[in-house]
Design a protein around this motif. Structure first.
Motif: not given
Length: 90
Positions: A15, A18, A40-43, A47, A64-65
């Motif tokens: 995760a 990404g 899902l691409k984490p921001d 966190w 995530c985006d």
């Protein structure tokens, strides 16, 4: 509508890199079957480790985006749309 995906700690590295995929067609109102593979691409700025536990384990959140299989921001992702609008206003 807020959507969430819960993953086990064993999938956290995937995760964070990404590489986490999900089937968007399995989420009501998200996408049609033929466009169901999503990333899902984490921001990392989102966190947070929550101050409570579940079954003796800590719980964390990472927003995530959502991207389509081609790597483009998913048009149905409110975060991506907001980012696009803000960028256009600058």
């Amino acid at each position: 509508t807020i959507k969430n995906v819960e993953i086990p700690a064993s999938q956290l590295d995937k995760a964070l890199d990404g590489e986490m995929m999900f089937d968007g067609s399995s989420i009501e109102g998200f996408v049609r079957l033929e466009e169901s593979d999503m990333y899902l691409k984490p921001d990392f700025n989102t966190w947070a480790i929550f101050p409570w536990e579940h079954n003796g384990r800590r719980i964390a959140r990472l927003i995530c985006d959502v991207y389509d299989i081609d790597g483009n921001p998913f048009e149905g992702d409110p975060r991506s749309n907001l980012k696009r609008v803000v960028k256009e206003m600058e």
